[in-house]
Structure formats: structure tokens, C-alpha cells
Design a protein around this motif. Structure first.
Motif, PDB file in Angstrom:
ATOM      1  N   PRO A  31      -2.060   1.099   1.700  1.00 37.43           N
ATOM      2  CA  PRO A  31      -2.635   0.033   1.360  1.00 37.43           C
ATOM      3  C   PRO A  31      -3.388  -0.018  -0.503  1.00 37.43           C
ATOM      4  O   PRO A  31      -4.012   1.185  -0.690  1.00 37.43           O
ATOM      5  CB  PRO A  31      -3.705  -0.419   1.759  1.00 37.43           C
ATOM      6  N   ALA A  32      -2.865  -1.237  -1.472  1.00 39.35           N
ATOM      7  CA  ALA A  32      -3.869  -0.435  -2.241  1.00 39.35           C
ATOM      8  C   ALA A  32      -4.105  -2.431  -2.816  1.00 39.35           C
ATOM      9  O   ALA A  32      -2.939  -2.847  -3.430  1.00 39.35           O
ATOM     10  CB  ALA A  32      -3.097  -0.160  -3.632  1.00 39.35           C
ATOM     11  N   ALA A  33      -5.034  -3.211  -2.980  1.00 35.51           N
ATOM     12  CA  ALA A  33      -4.746  -4.738  -3.552  1.00 35.51           C
ATOM     13  C   ALA A  33      -5.942  -4.390  -5.258  1.00 35.51           C
ATOM     14  O   ALA A  33      -6.727  -3.809  -5.352  1.00 35.51           O
ATOM     15  CB  ALA A  33      -5.992  -4.684  -2.700  1.00 35.51           C
ATOM     16  N   VAL A  34      -5.295  -5.748  -5.745  1.00 35.34           N
ATOM     17  CA  VAL A  34      -6.375  -6.159  -7.155  1.00 35.34           C
ATOM     18  C   VAL A  34      -5.830  -7.684  -6.770  1.00 35.34           C
ATOM     19  O   VAL A  34      -5.014  -8.001  -6.719  1.00 35.34           O
ATOM     20  CB  VAL A  34      -5.334  -5.440  -7.984  1.00 35.34           C
ATOM     21  N   LEU A  42      -2.199  -9.409  -4.415  1.00 38.01           N
ATOM     22  CA  LEU A  42      -1.794  -8.748  -5.000  1.00 38.01           C
ATOM     23  C   LEU A  42      -2.259  -7.869  -3.546  1.00 38.01           C
ATOM     24  O   LEU A  42      -2.525  -6.768  -4.128  1.00 38.01           O
ATOM     25  CB  LEU A  42      -1.347  -7.824  -6.432  1.00 38.01           C
ATOM     26  N   ALA A  43      -1.317  -7.520  -2.934  1.00 39.54           N
ATOM     27  CA  ALA A  43      -1.066  -6.384  -1.651  1.00 39.54           C
ATOM     28  C   ALA A  43       0.128  -5.289  -2.171  1.00 39.54           C
ATOM     29  O   ALA A  43       1.361  -5.860  -2.042  1.00 39.54           O
ATOM     30  CB  ALA A  43      -0.885  -6.742  -0.669  1.00 39.54           C
ATOM     31  N   PHE A  44      -0.632  -4.270  -2.648  1.00 37.23           N
ATOM     32  CA  PHE A  44       0.668  -3.181  -2.459  1.00 37.23           C
ATOM     33  C   PHE A  44       0.561  -2.439  -1.176  1.00 37.23           C
ATOM     34  O   PHE A  44      -0.705  -2.042  -0.641  1.00 37.23           O
ATOM     35  CB  PHE A  44       0.236  -2.373  -3.618  1.00 37.23           C
ATOM     36  N   CYS A  45       2.287  -1.766  -1.134  1.00 39.02           N
ATOM     37  CA  CYS A  45       1.858  -0.644  -0.048  1.00 39.02           C
ATOM     38  C   CYS A  45       2.872   0.272  -0.557  1.00 39.02           C
ATOM     39  O   CYS A  45       3.740   0.679  -1.605  1.00 39.02           O
ATOM     40  CB  CYS A  45       1.373  -1.061   1.238  1.00 39.02           C
ATOM     41  N   HIS A  55       7.789  11.911   3.058  1.00 40.67           N
ATOM     42  CA  HIS A  55       8.886  12.259   2.005  1.00 40.67           C
ATOM     43  C   HIS A  55      10.051  11.656   2.509  1.00 40.67           C
ATOM     44  O   HIS A  55      10.333  10.330   3.610  1.00 40.67           O
ATOM     45  CB  HIS A  55       9.116  13.975   2.338  1.00 40.67           C
ATOM     46  N   GLY A  56      11.348  12.042   1.785  1.00 35.87           N
ATOM     47  CA  GLY A  56      12.250  10.367   1.925  1.00 35.87           C
ATOM     48  C   GLY A  56      12.281   9.522   0.275  1.00 35.87           C
ATOM     49  O   GLY A  56      11.639   9.729   0.037  1.00 35.87           O
ATOM     50  N   THR A  57      12.672   8.426   1.260  1.00 34.33           N
ATOM     51  CA  THR A  57      12.818   7.130  -0.032  1.00 34.33           C
ATOM     52  C   THR A  57      11.957   6.508   0.539  1.00 34.33           C
ATOM     53  O   THR A  57      12.012   5.823   2.085  1.00 34.33           O
ATOM     54  CB  THR A  57      14.548   6.521   0.685  1.00 34.33           C
ATOM     55  N   ILE A  58      11.137   5.798  -0.039  1.00 36.55           N
ATOM     56  CA  ILE A  58      10.021   5.275  -0.027  1.00 36.55           C
ATOM     57  C   ILE A  58       9.960   4.251  -1.644  1.00 36.55           C
ATOM     58  O   ILE A  58      10.367   5.489  -2.438  1.00 36.55           O
ATOM     59  CB  ILE A  58       8.653   6.453  -0.094  1.00 36.55           C
ATOM     60  N   ARG A  59       9.508   3.087  -1.237  1.00 32.39           N
ATOM     61  CA  ARG A  59       9.117   2.059  -2.799  1.00 32.39           C
ATOM     62  C   ARG A  59       8.195   1.747  -2.799  1.00 32.39           C
ATOM     63  O   ARG A  59       7.287   1.543  -1.400  1.00 32.39           O
ATOM     64  CB  ARG A  59       9.959   1.399  -2.737  1.00 32.39           C
ATOM     65  N   VAL A  60       7.342   1.317  -3.874  1.00 33.50           N
ATOM     66  CA  VAL A  60       6.089   0.549  -3.789  1.00 33.50           C
ATOM     67  C   VAL A  60       6.972  -0.190  -3.732  1.00 33.50           C
ATOM     68  O   VAL A  60       7.337  -0.667  -4.896  1.00 33.50           O
ATOM     69  CB  VAL A  60       5.992   1.248  -4.877  1.00 33.50           C
ATOM     70  N   VAL A  61       6.086  -1.648  -2.689  1.00 36.11           N
ATOM     71  CA  VAL A  61       5.940  -2.821  -2.617  1.00 36.11           C
ATOM     72  C   VAL A  61       5.073  -2.934  -2.740  1.00 36.11           C
ATOM     73  O   VAL A  61       3.872  -3.191  -2.723  1.00 36.11           O
ATOM     74  CB  VAL A  61       7.094  -3.490  -1.508  1.00 36.11           C
ATOM     75  N   VAL A  76       8.654  -7.603  -2.445  1.00 35.61           N
ATOM     76  CA  VAL A  76       9.111  -7.245  -4.637  1.00 35.61           C
ATOM     77  C   VAL A  76       8.973  -6.157  -3.877  1.00 35.61           C
ATOM     78  O   VAL A  76       7.614  -5.650  -3.730  1.00 35.61           O
ATOM     79  CB  VAL A  76       8.030  -8.135  -5.672  1.00 35.61           C
ATOM     80  N   VAL A  77       9.182  -5.434  -4.603  1.00 37.09           N
ATOM     81  CA  VAL A  77      10.263  -3.589  -5.005  1.00 37.09           C
ATOM     82  C   VAL A  77       9.591  -3.719  -5.974  1.00 37.09           C
ATOM     83  O   VAL A  77       9.363  -4.335  -7.212  1.00 37.09           O
ATOM     84  CB  VAL A  77      11.422  -3.322  -4.938  1.00 37.09           C
ATOM     85  N   ALA A  78       8.219  -3.395  -6.576  1.00 37.08           N
ATOM     86  CA  ALA A  78       7.457  -3.145  -7.526  1.00 37.08           C
ATOM     87  C   ALA A  78       7.982  -1.643  -8.507  1.00 37.08           C
ATOM     88  O   ALA A  78       8.093  -1.089  -9.682  1.00 37.08           O
ATOM     89  CB  ALA A  78       5.910  -3.134  -7.617  1.00 37.08           C
ATOM     90  N   ALA A  79       8.262  -0.630  -7.759  1.00 32.81           N
ATOM     91  CA  ALA A  79       8.956   1.408  -8.103  1.00 32.81           C
ATOM     92  C   ALA A  79       9.143   1.038  -6.984  1.00 32.81           C
ATOM     93  O   ALA A  79       9.369   1.416  -6.444  1.00 32.81           O
ATOM     94  CB  ALA A  79       7.500   1.197  -8.295  1.00 32.81           C
TER      95      ALA A  79
END
Length: 370
Positions: A31-34, A42-45, A55-61, A76-79
């Protein structure tokens, strides 16, 4: 639930922006938040498609909240790196309101162990990218690679944060990070800490301090900094706090910088006042005159007992301020919400620490002794 310490209490009921199995992802981690100037949290992970593996298929959401974390909008997919990995989100909000998202990418098949052993070609190994949003996280720009500016060729493993990055009062962006170097020994090279710097809002980047923790200084207390976090103290110094990969002499270490992250005043040293397991943590300086806060699990034998701790002497010593509960808990990130309220985004669950990423609102502890 363990009782709160003096001057602190839970604020409302927890919310759960991410739950394993939701939204087409088997697991959510890191997790990360701003909070943006409009008040949007905004809550990221990392959204991990197939399972909990690193490892594997991973996205920043990311999910958005316009009511200080009480409720959350759609994912929302950010990266996105296709079938490969985009992870370790390190977001930061600029003075313009733009949200920068620094993160790493690598081939989905590349495990951390293989990268550390030098078995992965550089193009498939850890590389550093940045993207941004100008609409509070609704949409994200095409990513730009900055690897050549911030990663030395000999480094193998590389990770930004995890957790929020820092924008100093001068406008400098500081992204705590860590790396590993080659070695013929059994541990495949020591870990080291470093940071990324930008003085022009993320257009150009450079390396700041580098502390390889390799024992060359000849000190008995030499430590290898790993996942790290940073805060700007009221006097303008940076306080850096890092996980170490061994609980002895301490599971955490800290350091200071007097020049905005360019150099350290001394190498990382053990921080004995933050007992707990080997795990990521988060620091936050609450306002220009408030306390320095730390979040992380406090059970030395397991990732459990998420605890907010407070320092009133710039990180030299710490005391517990509030233990949320005794449940399993792991990674976390702190975000300021209001005049006396802080948000905590953290991994937790009833049967294990990776069932949910939960958000709690907490009153900021008063500065007096426990």
C-alpha cells in the motif's frame, strides 16, 4: 482491541478499499497513500492477478476517496506492464496538484531471487519508471523510463519505497529506494539504501545518497538498509527509516540528511526503539510543529499488531501511541488528513496479513510522555 495510548483514539469504522479476490485480482499488496490539494485520498497498491507471489502479472492500481477514506470509488489501473510486472508504487503530490507515481517494472517471470543472483538480463530486470495524473488519479499519463538516471549499472535488485514519496518545502521530490550489489557470498550481495531526487517536478532525475551497508566503514553497527521511508523534520533535515533484513541488532535502522537527500550525515544505524518483525514501515512528519509518526507491526515474532508510534525528538526515541488490534498485519503507509487526523492504509486480515488492505482514521497523538 488493545487500548489506545494517551491523546489518541480511533476515528470511525475502518474501510476496506482492497480485498483479495475482488476486481479480478487474486491479491492486493504494497500500500501507498497520498492526499491531493482538493482533499481526495488516493490509495495505491499492487494488484496481483494470479496470486500473492511477488512476480507474475502485477499492476499498480488506485482507488479514490472524497470523504477522507470512509468510502472508495472504482479501481483504476495507474501503471500497467501487460503480462509483466509494474509495482512498488511511490506516489507524491506536487505543489501544482499533479500526482507523480514512481514505480518499478520487470519481466513477469523474473523472481527477486533470480534478479539478486544476477541471472536475469538487464532488460528483463528491475527498471524505474514514472507516470503522472493531473485529475486526482482518474487518468494517468504514458510512463517514462528513468532507469539510466537513477540506477547504477552494477545494481541488481531495485525497489522504490514502498510507500509515499516526499516533497520537501523547497519543492524537491525525494523517493526513498533500495538496491542490491553483486557478491560472491551466499547472500548474493548486500542490500543498500539510496534515494531518487528531482528538483523540477519529475522532468529530470538524479541519485541522492547511496549507503551500501557493506561493512567497508569498519563499524560493528554497520547495517544494510532495505525498504525505506522518509520525512522532512521541522528543522529541514530529512529523517530516513529503513527495514533491515535481520532482526539483530534491530529490525529497523535510521539516518539523517542535512542537504535534502544528497548525502547522509552518517550511515544508517540500528534503531532499537522500534521493535517488531522484519517488515516495511512508514514515517510521517505531521505538520511543521507536530510529532513524527511511524506505523508498522509491533509483534517481534510475527507480522501482527499494527501500531502507531510517535517521536518527539526527531526520531531518536519512539513510544507506542496506539495499537489498532492484535490481528495479523504487515505493510502500511501514513497520510495526513486534517487538523489532527492521520490516515493509515495497511495490510491486515483475520487469518493472515494479506487478506485486505484496510484504511483507518486516527487522531494524531499529543506530544506528551506515555
Amino acid at each position: 482491541m488493545t487500548a489506545a495510548g494517551p491523546g489518541t483514539r480511533p476515528e470511525g469504522t475502518p474501510s476496506v478499499p482492497f480485498r483479495a479476490g475482488d476486481d479480478g485480482y487474486a491479491s492486493f499488496r504494497i500500500p501507498a497513500a497520498v492526499r491531493t490539494p482538493t482533499g481526495t485520498v488516493l490509495a495505491f497498491c499492487e494488484g496481483r492477478v494470479a496470486g500473492r507471489a511477488d512476480h507474475g502479472t502485477i499492476r499498480v492500481v488506485v482507488k479514490r476517496s472524497t470523504d477522507d477514506g470512509r468510502t472508495w470509488g472504482p479501481l483504476v489501473v495507474a501503471a500497467d506492464n501487460g503480462a509483466d510486472l509494474a509495482g512498488n508504487p511511490a506516489p507524491v503530490v506536487l505543489g501544482t496538484g499533479r500526482v507523480l507515481l514512481v514505480h518499478v517494472r520487470n519481466a513477469g517471470y523474473a523472481t527477486e531471487a533470480a534478479i539478486r543472483r544476477g541471472e536475469i538480463a538487464p532488460e528483463d530486470g528491475r527498471r524505474v519508471w514514472v507516470t503522472h495524473s493531473d485529475d486526482d488519479g482518474l487518468t494517468w499519463s504514458p510512463p517514462t523510463e528513468i532507469t539510466a538516471d537513477v540506477k547504477r549499472p552494477e545494481w541488481l535488485w531495485y525497489a522504490t519505497g514502498p510507500g509515499h514519496a516526499l516533497r520537501t518545502r523547497t519543492g524537491r521530490v525525494v523517493v526513498p529506494a533500495n538496491h542490491s550489489v553483486p557478491d560472491d557470498g551466499p547472500d548474493n550481495g548486500p542490500d543498500g539504501g539510496h534515494c531518487l531526487l528531482s528538483d523540477d517536478g519529475g522532468r529530470t532525475w538524479s541519485l541522492g545518497y547511496v549507503d551500501d551497508g557493506d561493512g567497508t566503514a569498519g563499524r560493528d553497527d554497520e547495517v544494510a538498509a532495505n525498504e525505506s521511508t522518509a520525512a522532512e523534520l521541522p528543522d529541514g533535515r530529512l529523517y530516513l527509516n529503513a527495514r533491515t533484513m535481520s532482526p539483530s541488532p534491530a529490525p529497523r535502522a535510521d539516518a539523517y540528511s542535512a542537504d535534502g537527500g544528497r548525502t547522509l550525515t552518517a550511515p544508517f544505524r540500528p534503531q532499537p526503539h522500534l521493535p517488531g518483525p522484519v517488515c516495511q514501515g512508514s514515517v510521517l512528519q505531521f505538520g511543521a510543529s507536530g510529532p513524527l509518526l511511524f506505523s508498522g507491526p509491533a509483534d517481534p515474532a510475527a507480522r501482527a499488531r499494527m501500531t502507531l508510534r510517535v517521536s518527539t525528538d526527531a526520531g531518536a526515541t519512539w513510544r507506542p501511541a496506539h495499537t489498532l488490534d492484535d490481528r495479523p498485519a504487515a505493510y502500511s503507509d501514513l497520510v495526513p488528513l486534517g487538523a489532527r487526523t492521520v490516515g493509515l492504509l495497511y495490510e491486515t486480515g483475520a487469518g493472515g496479513p494479506y487478506e485486505t488492505i484496510t484504511f483507518r482514521r486516527l487522531a494524531v497523538p499529543t506530544g506528551g510522555p506515555a
